[in-house]
Design an enzyme around this catalytic site. Structure first.
Site, PDB file in Angstrom:
ATOM      1  N   ASN A   9       0.863  -1.179   0.000  1.00  0.00           N
ATOM      2  CA  ASN A   9       0.000   0.000   0.000  1.00  0.00           C
ATOM      3  C   ASN A   9       0.899   1.229   0.000  1.00  0.00           C
ATOM      4  OD1 ASN A   9      -1.784   2.062   0.493  1.00  0.00           O
ATOM      5  ND2 ASN A   9      -2.447   1.337   2.512  1.00  0.00           N
ATOM      6  N   TRP A  10       0.987   1.857  -1.163  1.00  0.00           N
ATOM      7  CA  TRP A  10       1.912   3.000  -1.295  1.00  0.00           C
ATOM      8  C   TRP A  10       1.370   4.253  -0.614  1.00  0.00           C
ATOM      9  CZ3 TRP A  10       3.733   2.941  -7.157  1.00  0.00           C
ATOM     10  CH2 TRP A  10       4.399   1.734  -7.420  1.00  0.00           C
ATOM     11  N   LYS A  11       0.097   4.238  -0.251  1.00  0.00           N
ATOM     12  CA  LYS A  11      -0.559   5.415   0.346  1.00  0.00           C
ATOM     13  C   LYS A  11      -0.346   6.637  -0.554  1.00  0.00           C
ATOM     14  CE  LYS A  11      -0.273   3.140   4.766  1.00  0.00           C
ATOM     15  NZ  LYS A  11      -0.184   3.228   6.230  1.00  0.00           N
ATOM     16  N   HIS A  97      -9.520   1.088   5.008  1.00  0.00           N
ATOM     17  CA  HIS A  97      -8.249   1.281   5.713  1.00  0.00           C
ATOM     18  C   HIS A  97      -8.481   2.216   6.901  1.00  0.00           C
ATOM     19  CE1 HIS A  97      -4.150   2.430   6.631  1.00  0.00           C
ATOM     20  NE2 HIS A  97      -3.766   1.367   5.951  1.00  0.00           N
ATOM     21  N   GLU A  99      -6.887   4.596   8.004  1.00  0.00           N
ATOM     22  CA  GLU A  99      -6.663   6.020   7.717  1.00  0.00           C
ATOM     23  C   GLU A  99      -7.909   6.637   7.073  1.00  0.00           C
ATOM     24  OE1 GLU A  99      -2.991   5.448   5.598  1.00  0.00           O
ATOM     25  OE2 GLU A  99      -2.039   4.862   7.471  1.00  0.00           O
ATOM     26  N   GLU A 168      -5.163  -4.941  10.591  1.00  0.00           N
ATOM     27  CA  GLU A 168      -4.158  -3.898  10.780  1.00  0.00           C
ATOM     28  C   GLU A 168      -4.445  -3.158  12.085  1.00  0.00           C
ATOM     29  OE1 GLU A 168      -2.274  -2.724   6.734  1.00  0.00           O
ATOM     30  OE2 GLU A 168      -3.954  -1.403   7.112  1.00  0.00           O
ATOM     31  N   GLY A 174       2.673   2.292  10.737  1.00  0.00           N
ATOM     32  CA  GLY A 174       3.615   3.394  10.573  1.00  0.00           C
ATOM     33  C   GLY A 174       4.348   3.785  11.841  1.00  0.00           C
ATOM     34  N   SER A 212       3.648  -2.124  10.337  1.00  0.00           N
ATOM     35  CA  SER A 212       5.096  -2.193  10.583  1.00  0.00           C
ATOM     36  C   SER A 212       5.700  -3.547  10.219  1.00  0.00           C
ATOM     37  CB  SER A 212       5.414  -1.823  12.038  1.00  0.00           C
ATOM     38  OG  SER A 212       4.990  -0.496  12.305  1.00  0.00           O
ATOM     39  N   GLY A 233       2.964  -1.085   4.211  1.00  0.00           N
ATOM     40  CA  GLY A 233       2.984   0.339   3.902  1.00  0.00           C
ATOM     41  C   GLY A 233       4.398   0.797   3.591  1.00  0.00           C
ATOM     42  N   GLY A 234       5.045   1.394   4.576  1.00  0.00           N
ATOM     43  CA  GLY A 234       6.367   2.009   4.390  1.00  0.00           C
ATOM     44  C   GLY A 234       7.373   1.124   3.664  1.00  0.00           C
TER      45      GLY A 234
HETATM   46  P1  13P Z   1       3.131   0.350   7.631  1.00  0.00           P
HETATM   47  O1  13P Z   1       3.652  -0.924   7.005  1.00  0.00           O
HETATM   48  O2  13P Z   1       3.839   1.571   7.128  1.00  0.00           O
HETATM   49  O3  13P Z   1       3.044   0.250   9.103  1.00  0.00           O
HETATM   50  O4  13P Z   1       1.621   0.528   7.084  1.00  0.00           O
HETATM   51  C1  13P Z   1       0.759  -0.537   7.165  1.00  0.00           C
HETATM   52  C2  13P Z   1      -0.459  -0.180   6.405  1.00  0.00           C
HETATM   53  O5  13P Z   1      -1.186   0.719   6.786  1.00  0.00           O
HETATM   54  C3  13P Z   1      -0.742  -0.933   5.181  1.00  0.00           C
HETATM   55  O6  13P Z   1      -2.023  -0.662   4.716  1.00  0.00           O
END
Ligand code: 13P
Length: 249
Positions: A9-11, A97, A99, A168, A174, A212, A233-234
């Site tokens: 997930n590149w956000k 998600h 967020e 999640e 994050g 993470s 994510g990251g």
């Molecule tokens: P991180 O891997 O950056 O913690 O993000 C997880 C995430 O929100 C994937 O959708």
């Protein structure tokens, strides 16, 4: 056993140049051995789906979007429909998600409506659930996730393979604070149990862990029962770390 799904997930990150560079690296570094063990998907920002498509196809990487509308078409300024995402070459779409639940006020009902639109347009929704740190501290983690599942699962999912669930925990996203293997195992078993009440074939629902996930912790997490992949994510923004996680599958 289900083939694992490793999804990035590149956000809201990268630009054209960054997308090109990351896709070049993925094409170059994704090995046939990794592809044999895991399905790989990337979820770029909607505007960059087309930019990533050709190289994704070249590398046998599936495309996913990060959200879709809960309507088919019409006067919904700024929204992107599931049909448009399918047109753009997507196979998956992330819905619910945390967020989006937090910053866009998305309810379970909205998440369910989006997941239903996804299925109607032959996309696989990756439905996200997860508790906050306050909810976990209050001993409500399972109740929260159970409620999210109950209210967000699409009515038109006919079989388990129509959907993917991503657990999640909000406090792990994050932050570098990955959930412990015991907590992940317990929650995935709980989710599996909930899915068993809804589907005749719950073993076909992939349950991903997200929060993470990194090359250092991926092998342990991906070896746990009912952990069928990761939503990253990251660490998905660099080919080396993303593919190193995938190689643990
Ligand atoms: P991180 O891997 O950056 O913690 O993000 C997880 C995430 O929100 C994937 O959708």
């Amino acid at each position: 056993m289900l083939k694992k799904l490793i999804a990035g997930n590149w956000k809201m990150n990268l630009d054209y140049q960054g997308v090109d560079a990351l896709m070049d690296d993925l094409v170059e570094q994704l090995s046939p051995e990794t592809l044999e063990r895991a399905d790989i998907a990337i979820c770029p920002p909607a505007l960059y789906l087309s930019r990533a498509l050709e190289r994704a196809q070249q590398a046998e990487i599936s495309l996913g979007a990060q959200d879709c509308a809960d309507q088919d078409n019409g006067a919904y300024t700024g929204q992107v429909s599931a049909a448009m995402l399918a047109d753009a070459g997507c196979s998956y779409v992330i819905v619910g998600h945390s967020e989006r639940r937090e910053y866009n006020g998305e309810s379970n009902a909205a998440v369910k409506a989006k997941a239903q639109k996804a299925i109607a347009h032959v996309l696989t929704p990756i439905i996200c659930v997860g508790e906050s740190d306050a909810q976990r501290a209050a001993g409500q983690a399972e109740a929260v996730v159970g409620q999210q599942l109950k209210e967000s699962l699409p009515d038109n999912a006919e079989q388990g393979s129509d959907i993917v669930i991503a657990y999640e925990p909000v406090w792990a996203i994050g932050t570098g604070n990955v959930a412990s293997e015991d907590d992940v195992q317990a929650m995935h078993a709980f989710i599996y149990k909930q899915l068993s009440e809804r589907f005749d074939d719950p073993e076909n629902v992939r349950i991903l862990y997200g929060g993470s996930m990194k090359p250092e912790n991926a092998a342990g997490l991906l070896a746990l029962p009912h952990v069928d992949g990761g939503l990253i994510g990251g660490a998905s923004l660099k080919a080396e770390s993303f593919l190193s996680i995938a190689s643990c599958a």
